[in-house]
Design a protein around this motif. Sequence first.
Motif, PDB file in Angstrom:
ATOM      1  N   LEU A 100      28.843 -19.961  21.291  1.00 15.71           N
ATOM      2  CA  LEU A 100      28.795 -18.559  20.880  1.00 15.71           C
ATOM      3  C   LEU A 100      28.036 -18.381  19.574  1.00 15.71           C
ATOM      4  O   LEU A 100      27.340 -17.379  19.376  1.00 15.71           O
ATOM      5  CB  LEU A 100      30.212 -18.004  20.738  1.00 15.71           C
ATOM      6  N   ASP A 101      28.164 -19.350  18.671  1.00 15.62           N
ATOM      7  CA  ASP A 101      27.487 -19.253  17.377  1.00 15.62           C
ATOM      8  C   ASP A 101      25.985 -19.477  17.489  1.00 15.62           C
ATOM      9  O   ASP A 101      25.193 -18.811  16.816  1.00 15.62           O
ATOM     10  CB  ASP A 101      28.084 -20.266  16.397  1.00 15.62           C
ATOM     11  N   ASN A 102      25.583 -20.449  18.332  1.00 12.45           N
ATOM     12  CA  ASN A 102      24.174 -20.864  18.375  1.00 12.45           C
ATOM     13  C   ASN A 102      23.374 -20.241  19.516  1.00 12.45           C
ATOM     14  O   ASN A 102      22.144 -20.319  19.521  1.00 12.45           O
ATOM     15  CB  ASN A 102      24.074 -22.391  18.490  1.00 12.45           C
ATOM     16  N   ASN A 103      24.076 -19.663  20.512  1.00 16.75           N
ATOM     17  CA  ASN A 103      23.402 -19.172  21.716  1.00 16.75           C
ATOM     18  C   ASN A 103      22.565 -20.262  22.368  1.00 16.75           C
ATOM     19  O   ASN A 103      21.486 -20.012  22.913  1.00 16.75           O
ATOM     20  CB  ASN A 103      22.524 -17.950  21.406  1.00 16.75           C
ATOM     21  N   LYS A 104      23.064 -21.475  22.295  1.00 21.17           N
ATOM     22  CA  LYS A 104      22.416 -22.627  22.924  1.00 21.17           C
ATOM     23  C   LYS A 104      23.488 -23.465  23.593  1.00 21.17           C
ATOM     24  O   LYS A 104      24.664 -23.397  23.226  1.00 21.17           O
ATOM     25  CB  LYS A 104      21.652 -23.473  21.902  1.00 21.17           C
ATOM     26  N   ILE A 105      23.058 -24.254  24.552  1.00 21.18           N
ATOM     27  CA  ILE A 105      24.008 -25.082  25.286  1.00 21.18           C
ATOM     28  C   ILE A 105      23.398 -26.448  25.545  1.00 21.18           C
ATOM     29  O   ILE A 105      22.189 -26.558  25.773  1.00 21.18           O
ATOM     30  CB  ILE A 105      24.403 -24.388  26.612  1.00 21.18           C
ATOM     31  N   VAL A 106      24.209 -27.480  25.458  1.00 17.19           N
ATOM     32  CA  VAL A 106      23.796 -28.829  25.825  1.00 17.19           C
ATOM     33  C   VAL A 106      24.637 -29.234  27.019  1.00 17.19           C
ATOM     34  O   VAL A 106      25.860 -29.291  26.948  1.00 17.19           O
ATOM     35  CB  VAL A 106      23.993 -29.835  24.676  1.00 17.19           C
ATOM     36  N   ARG A 107      23.995 -29.510  28.121  1.00 15.28           N
ATOM     37  CA  ARG A 107      24.730 -29.890  29.321  1.00 15.28           C
ATOM     38  C   ARG A 107      25.455 -31.221  29.133  1.00 15.28           C
ATOM     39  O   ARG A 107      25.022 -32.063  28.337  1.00 15.28           O
ATOM     40  CB  ARG A 107      23.778 -30.015  30.509  1.00 15.28           C
ATOM     41  N   ILE A 108      26.536 -31.389  29.881  1.00 13.65           N
ATOM     42  CA  ILE A 108      27.214 -32.683  29.891  1.00 13.65           C
ATOM     43  C   ILE A 108      26.230 -33.710  30.439  1.00 13.65           C
ATOM     44  O   ILE A 108      25.661 -33.540  31.518  1.00 13.65           O
ATOM     45  CB  ILE A 108      28.477 -32.641  30.780  1.00 13.65           C
ATOM     46  N   GLY A 109      25.995 -34.766  29.680  1.00 12.01           N
ATOM     47  CA  GLY A 109      25.017 -35.774  30.076  1.00 12.01           C
ATOM     48  C   GLY A 109      23.605 -35.411  29.697  1.00 12.01           C
ATOM     49  O   GLY A 109      22.672 -36.176  29.961  1.00 12.01           O
ATOM     50  N   GLY A 110      23.412 -34.251  29.057  1.00 10.87           N
ATOM     51  CA  GLY A 110      22.080 -33.813  28.660  1.00 10.87           C
ATOM     52  C   GLY A 110      21.708 -34.291  27.268  1.00 10.87           C
ATOM     53  O   GLY A 110      22.561 -34.746  26.500  1.00 10.87           O
ATOM     54  N   SER A 111      20.414 -34.159  26.946  1.00  7.16           N
ATOM     55  CA  SER A 111      19.941 -34.658  25.650  1.00  7.16           C
ATOM     56  C   SER A 111      19.244 -33.584  24.824  1.00  7.16           C
ATOM     57  O   SER A 111      18.772 -33.872  23.726  1.00  7.16           O
ATOM     58  CB  SER A 111      18.963 -35.821  25.878  1.00  7.16           C
ATOM     59  N   TYR A 112      19.183 -32.367  25.318  1.00  2.00           N
ATOM     60  CA  TYR A 112      18.523 -31.316  24.555  1.00  2.00           C
ATOM     61  C   TYR A 112      19.230 -29.986  24.786  1.00  2.00           C
ATOM     62  O   TYR A 112      19.994 -29.821  25.731  1.00  2.00           O
ATOM     63  CB  TYR A 112      17.040 -31.201  24.939  1.00  2.00           C
ATOM     64  N   GLU A 113      18.941 -29.042  23.892  1.00  7.29           N
ATOM     65  CA  GLU A 113      19.592 -27.734  23.960  1.00  7.29           C
ATOM     66  C   GLU A 113      18.817 -26.782  24.868  1.00  7.29           C
ATOM     67  O   GLU A 113      17.591 -26.823  24.936  1.00  7.29           O
ATOM     68  CB  GLU A 113      19.686 -27.123  22.550  1.00  7.29           C
ATOM     69  N   ARG A 114      19.556 -25.929  25.552  1.00 12.19           N
ATOM     70  CA  ARG A 114      18.964 -24.888  26.384  1.00 12.19           C
ATOM     71  C   ARG A 114      19.336 -23.533  25.780  1.00 12.19           C
ATOM     72  O   ARG A 114      20.486 -23.315  25.409  1.00 12.19           O
ATOM     73  CB  ARG A 114      19.493 -24.959  27.818  1.00 12.19           C
ATOM     74  N   ASP A 115      18.356 -22.649  25.697  1.00 14.64           N
ATOM     75  CA  ASP A 115      18.605 -21.331  25.115  1.00 14.64           C
ATOM     76  C   ASP A 115      19.427 -20.467  26.071  1.00 14.64           C
ATOM     77  O   ASP A 115      19.265 -20.529  27.293  1.00 14.64           O
ATOM     78  CB  ASP A 115      17.281 -20.628  24.809  1.00 14.64           C
ATOM     79  N   LEU A 116      20.309 -19.660  25.497  1.00 10.61           N
ATOM     80  CA  LEU A 116      21.125 -18.727  26.265  1.00 10.61           C
ATOM     81  C   LEU A 116      20.876 -17.303  25.788  1.00 10.61           C
ATOM     82  O   LEU A 116      20.549 -17.082  24.621  1.00 10.61           O
ATOM     83  CB  LEU A 116      22.618 -19.041  26.111  1.00 10.61           C
ATOM     84  N   ASP A 117      21.040 -16.368  26.687  1.00 10.62           N
ATOM     85  CA  ASP A 117      20.968 -14.949  26.345  1.00 10.62           C
ATOM     86  C   ASP A 117      22.124 -14.261  27.062  1.00 10.62           C
ATOM     87  O   ASP A 117      21.948 -13.681  28.129  1.00 10.62           O
ATOM     88  CB  ASP A 117      19.613 -14.375  26.771  1.00 10.62           C
ATOM     89  N   VAL A 118      23.315 -14.370  26.485  1.00  9.96           N
ATOM     90  CA  VAL A 118      24.540 -13.931  27.156  1.00  9.96           C
ATOM     91  C   VAL A 118      25.373 -13.057  26.235  1.00  9.96           C
ATOM     92  O   VAL A 118      25.547 -13.373  25.060  1.00  9.96           O
ATOM     93  CB  VAL A 118      25.379 -15.143  27.611  1.00  9.96           C
ATOM     94  N   ARG A 119      25.895 -11.979  26.801  1.00  6.89           N
ATOM     95  CA  ARG A 119      26.856 -11.150  26.084  1.00  6.89           C
ATOM     96  C   ARG A 119      28.250 -11.587  26.527  1.00  6.89           C
ATOM     97  O   ARG A 119      28.522 -11.705  27.725  1.00  6.89           O
ATOM     98  CB  ARG A 119      26.630  -9.681  26.446  1.00  6.89           C
ATOM     99  N   VAL A 120      29.152 -11.827  25.581  1.00  9.52           N
ATOM    100  CA  VAL A 120      30.479 -12.355  25.898  1.00  9.52           C
ATOM    101  C   VAL A 120      31.538 -11.267  25.736  1.00  9.52           C
ATOM    102  O   VAL A 120      31.658 -10.638  24.687  1.00  9.52           O
ATOM    103  CB  VAL A 120      30.835 -13.556  24.995  1.00  9.52           C
ATOM    104  N   ILE A 121      32.286 -11.051  26.823  1.00 10.60           N
ATOM    105  CA  ILE A 121      33.456 -10.176  26.796  1.00 10.60           C
ATOM    106  C   ILE A 121      34.644 -11.027  27.228  1.00 10.60           C
ATOM    107  O   ILE A 121      34.574 -11.715  28.253  1.00 10.60           O
ATOM    108  CB  ILE A 121      33.301  -8.974  27.748  1.00 10.60           C
TER     109      ILE A 121
END
Length: 645
Positions: free
Chosen positions: A449-470
């Motif tokens: 939520l803070d970074n708007n990025k995600i690292v998959r389990i077993g992944g090695s790099y961040e993926r950008d997110l564009d999500v509104r959280v409710i």
Amino acid sequence: MLNKLKKRWQTYVETNVVLKDVRDDISESWRRCRKLGVDHMAGKGTKVPDDVLGESILKKKELINLSRPIMENVFEMVKNTNYSVVLTDEKGIIIDLIINNDIKEIHNNLNFVNGSLWDEKSVGTNAIGTCLATDRPIQVIGPEHYCEYHHQWTCSAAPIHNSKGEIIGSFDISGRAEDVQAHTYGIAVSSANCIEKQLIISESYHLMDTTYDAILDGIMIIDNNLKVVRINNKISELFHMEEKDILKIDISKIFSGIDIENNIFINKNKMNFSDITIFVENKKIECFLNIVPIVVGDEVTGAVLLMREAKQVRKEVSKIAGFNANYTFDSIITTDLRMNELINTAKKISKTNCSVLIEGESGTGKELYAQSIHNESNRNNGPFIAINCSAIPKELFESELFSYEGGSFTGAVKGGRPGKFELASGGTIFLDEIGEVPLEVQSKLLRVLDNNKIVRIGGSYERDLDVRVISATNRNLIDEVSKGSFRQDLYFRLNVINLRIPPLRKRKGDIIELARYFLKGLNAENDGINKKFSKDFEEILMNHQWTGNVRELRNIIQRAYYMSDKELINSVGFPKGDAEIKEDLEKVSCTFNLKDIEKDNIEQALLANMGNAMKAAKDLNISKATIYRKIKMYDINLNNIGKMA
């Protein structure tokens, strides 16, 4: 020969008699010319206005471009026999020609130049005008021309057709009458046929190009040296690069993790990747990839790569899977002042991207508000993904929410799998029962939520997110924070805007309004039936405590509707003599202890499963964390349960 032709022409123009030796095509043309009022003593070409010529050249650009190489080849064959090569449009306007210098003076005298009009009406019988008039190839020699001005001239022309069979121009070879050659007729016909075939091929290419660009997938064709030879527009959009730059890229570097050489060019296998990340010019591209070999005979000459942006695929999957919001603020039925104020607040914050925490008892309509916020927002074309956090087993939380790469754990799908946050990208994610998220997962959720990025389990790099959280909860998260079961920093991150939905019992004015709304829907579902509430029944509804809120109200209305034999639903509208239903009705019209029922259900599930909490949780459709928390809350002795079993 020319003298005989001259005599036949003189006979016709002087006496209007066609001698038997005159060819049918020529005599028919002479008659048309006389009927059109063509002056047989004239015949000099008339130039069309520059704008008319310019329009024709623009319209026939492809015809000119395809014909020019053929015209040049033909000119090389006939230039030593004093012939020029000519191309016209369907009206007979000369739009391109190659003039033989030896007969340039005749061209000028006849005004046989670019922009001249050579139809029968303008200059009488001539190969160009006559072939266009009859839609047949023809050779016209010296005095066979209707106008005496052309008797020094010979020409062979054939019409050119498009794929629909329509005349779009003509191909002509012209020269001095004394240099007439029979083979020029054959050359003109074969040249026109060749141009028609080139037009069909060109049309096929245009069709292919249009098809390529209409396909949602990016298409890239490579040869067996891994060189890019062709792409469609979608690839340029996907790579954010111009075509000329993409044609220069090194495929072996972009797909360094894929053995294209062995799999495609040696083994002739197809390759599919459901989710892959490639790097092009320092740009990270997430896509779905298919690679198919191009096999000619027994040899692989290249490969076709089909790519589609992962974000687009996930958006389509979300639609197919039903990840969308059906409700709007108009769907909220209320006359309550506080509820209307809450709706106005929710509408106001819908246009923002801030996090929203919706609090309220079970059944108050928290998801209804979440969907309405999404549909009112600028993200309404994106996915709406709702997650019941209490229904996800603790050990699957991370993979369900945050995705995983292929091979990251036993049972992982090949190629990996996007989690709910990735699927929600470009839209809204609704975390219902947020209080059930395990403590060890909360820290990762906070980081996402803070970074708007995600690292998959077993992944090695961040993926950008564009999500509104409710998020939503029926628990008091402040109490959970004080107990240490919910992170305070996560609570503040989720609770930027707080919407607290009042229970139904505290807004009694909505009870009858909602009940009638549900009744109207039931009547609509059952054609020809128009049931109504009695005043006694409405009074029972008003006096009930509604611990289950709107969900409970809807359930009661449905039950009363279907159990009532009459159009008027009243307090005794349920089947008589059924003691169990009467008992349920008594429970509906008075308060009861839900905790006792819940405890009893848990004990019965544990007893049925020999005290095994995991199996009992599965039967009750709750998570392992929830059942252990409930066991502790109700002080249930598992050892005693095991002995009783």
